[in-house]
Design an enzyme around this catalytic site. Structure first.
Site, PDB file in Angstrom:
ATOM      1  N   HIS A 202       6.568 -23.521  -5.163  1.00 50.94           N
ATOM      2  CA  HIS A 202       5.605 -23.065  -6.180  1.00 50.94           C
ATOM      3  C   HIS A 202       5.881 -21.589  -6.495  1.00 50.94           C
ATOM      4  CE1 HIS A 202       2.175 -22.608  -8.627  1.00 50.94           C
ATOM      5  NE2 HIS A 202       1.250 -23.184  -7.883  1.00 50.94           N
ATOM      6  N   HIS A 205       2.186 -19.343 -11.718  1.00 45.64           N
ATOM      7  CA  HIS A 205       0.733 -19.157 -11.797  1.00 45.64           C
ATOM      8  C   HIS A 205       0.137 -18.028 -10.963  1.00 45.64           C
ATOM      9  CE1 HIS A 205       0.438 -23.543 -13.384  1.00 45.64           C
ATOM     10  NE2 HIS A 205       0.697 -22.660 -14.337  1.00 45.64           N
ATOM     11  N   TYR A 207       0.817 -16.752  -8.025  1.00 48.96           N
ATOM     12  CA  TYR A 207       0.783 -16.772  -6.561  1.00 48.96           C
ATOM     13  C   TYR A 207       1.936 -15.928  -6.011  1.00 48.96           C
ATOM     14  CZ  TYR A 207      -2.821 -20.129  -7.570  1.00 48.96           C
ATOM     15  OH  TYR A 207      -3.965 -20.702  -8.073  1.00 48.96           O
TER      16      TYR A 207
END
Length: 391
Positions: A202, A205, A207
Site C-alpha cells: 500500500h 492515500h 499513509y
C-alpha cells in the site's frame, strides 16, 4: 414519428435480447474477458479493491471474514484483502487486521482457504499508516512515526461523521528506516505463510510510503528526502526487500500520485507517477495498481485534465486502475487498453456477485455508507443480497 421511435426501441430490445442470449456462451463485455497476470490465469478483469472494513477485533481477522471474502470470490477472480498492518506501530484505525503475529497469521488461514476453495486468487494488501494515527493505537502510547514531524490536521473520517484526532508524529531517524523496510518484508513472508498468493504494497492515500514520496509531506534532508529519487527510495527499498523475500512474481503495489488524501499532495504528481512506473520495471513486479486522478480525495470524483495513460505506457507489467469505476467506464478502460484490470470498491462491497451482475447487466444493490466501518459482523458486511438464482 411515433412509429419510428417504437421501431428504434424494438430494435434496441432485440439487440439486448441477442446480446444476453449470447452471454451464456461467450462473455461479450471487455471486463469479462480472461487475462493472464504473470502466473495467474484470471477468468475476468473485475478485481475486489482493498477495502478497510474495521471488523477485525483487536487487530485479529475474524471468522465472519471467511463468509465476506468467499461471497465475493469467483473462479479465476482476483481479490485484494483489506489493508493489513505490518507491525504494532502500523495501525491508525480501530479493528483493522494485522499480519505481524503468529495469531494473526493463523486467523488469516481459513479466510484464504475459503477464497481458494472458490477458485479465487487472493492477495494481501500490507500497509503502515505512518502519521495517520494517534498515541492510542501505538505501543506504550508513543508518537506515531513518519518521514516528518509535521502533524496532520484533525481529519473527517471516511464515514463523514467522526473526526480523527491525530497525534503529532515522530520523525524517523535515518538508521531506523531499514527496520521499517524489514517489517514490510516479514509481513510479506507472513502473508505467504497464511496462504495468500502474493501481496500488494500500500503506497497510496497518504499513509507511510506515500508520506515519504510526496513533497508536501516529506521535508527530510537525508537520502530519503529532497529529490524525487530520494523521496521514492523508501518505497523502492520495500519493493526490493519483498521481491527478494517472496519473488517479484507475487508482488504488486498501489500508488495514488494525484491524490491529496491526509494532506499528502505532490507538486508534480505526473513526474512522480512516471518515475515510479519506470523504476518499478527494474524489479519485474506482478502489477502496478494506480488510483485515478479524478479521486483527489477518497470517495469523491472531480474533473481533472490528468490521466494515468503515461504511467500505463511506461509500466511493462499488468496495469490495474481504480477510482469511481462503474460497468460502463470499466469496460471502456479495458476496451481502449488504458488498463488490464479494474478494481471495484463500493460496488463490489454491495454486490458480492458483481461479475455476474456485470455479465447480465443486472441492476446493482445500492451501498450504504453508514455501515462501511461499523463493527457488526453481518450488517453492511455479509448481508448484501445476491441476484436471485433463476435455475
Amino acid at each position: 414519428m411515433g412509429t419510428e421511435v417504437h421501431t428504434h426501441e424494438q430494435q434496441q430490445n432485440e439487440e439486448i435480447i441477442t446480446e444476453s442470449s449470447l452471454s451464456n456462451e461467450v462473455p461479450t463485455i471487455p471486463l469479462l474477458t480472461p487475462y493472464k497476470m504473470g502466473n495467474f490465469n484470471l477468468s475476468h478483469r473485475i478485481v475486489l479493491a482493498p477495502l478497510t472494513r474495521q471488523r477485525s477485533y483487536n487487530n485479529v481477522p475474524q471468522r465472519h471474514a471467511i463468509l465476506y471474502y468467499s461471497q465475493r470470490a469467483s473462479k479465476g477472480g482476483l481479490l485484494i484483502a483489506e489493508a493489513t498492518g505490518v507491525s504494532d506501530t502500523a495501525q491508525g484505525y480501530p479493528d483493522t487486521p494485522g499480519i505481524w503475529t503468529k495469531e494473526q497469521v493463523e486467523a488469516w488461514k481459513p479466510i484464504v482457504d475459503a477464497v481458494h476453495a472458490k477458485g479465487g486468487i487472493f492477495l494481501c494488501q500490507i500497509w503502515h499508516v505512518g502519521r495517520v494515527s494517534n498515541e492510542d493505537f501505538q505501543p506504550n502510547g508513543q508518537a506515531p512515526i513518519s518521514c516528518t514531524d509535521k502533524p496532520v490536521m484533525p481529519q473527517l473520517r471516511a464515514n463523514g461523521i467522526d473526526v480523527a484526532r491525530l497525534s503529532p508524529p515522530r520523525r524517523l531517524r535515518t538508521d531506523e528506516i531499514p527496520q521499517i523496510v524489514n517489517d514490510f518484508r516479514l509481513a510479506a513472508r507472513n502473508a505467504m505463510e497464511a496462504g495468500f498468493d502474493g501481496v500488494e504494497i500500500h503506497g497510496a492515500h497518504g499513509y507511510l510510503i506515500d508520506q515519504f514520496m510526496k513533497d508536501q509531506v516529506n521535508d527530510r534532508t537525508d537520502q530519503y528526502g529532497g529529490s524525487l529519487e530520494n523521496r521514492c527510495r523508501f518505497a523502492l527499498e520495500i519493493v526490493e526487500a519483498i521481491c527478494n523475500e517472496i519473488g517479484a512474481d507475487k508482488v504488486g503495489i498501489r500508488l495514488s500520485p494525484f491524490a491529496n488524501y491526509m494532506e499528502s499532495g505532490d507538486s508534480n504528481p505526473e513526474a512522480l507517477g512516471l518515475y515510479m512506473a519506470e523504476t518499478l520495471n527494474k524489479y519485474g513486479i506482478l502489477y502496478c495498481h494506480m488510483v485515478e486522478p479524478r479521486m483527489k480525495q477518497v470517495g469523491e470524483k472531480c474533473e481533472t485534465p490528468h490521466s494515468l495513460l503515461p504511467m500505463r505506457k511506461a509500466f511493462q507489467g499488468t496495469f490495474m486502475v481504480a477510482g469511481g469505476y462503474d460497468r460502463e467506464d470499466g469496460n471502456k478502460a479495458v476496451a481502449e487498453n488504458r488498463a488490464d484490470l479494474v478494481a471495484f470498491g463500493r460496488l463490489f462491497l454491495a454486490n458480492p456477485d458483481l461479475p455476474r451482475r456485470f455479465e447480465l447487466d443486472a441492476p446493482l444493490n445500492k451501498y450504504n455508507r453508514d455501515t462501511f466501518y461499523i463493527s457488526d459482523p453481518v450488517v453492511g458486511y455479509t448481508d448484501y443480497p445476491f441476484l436471485e438464482t433463476t435455475d
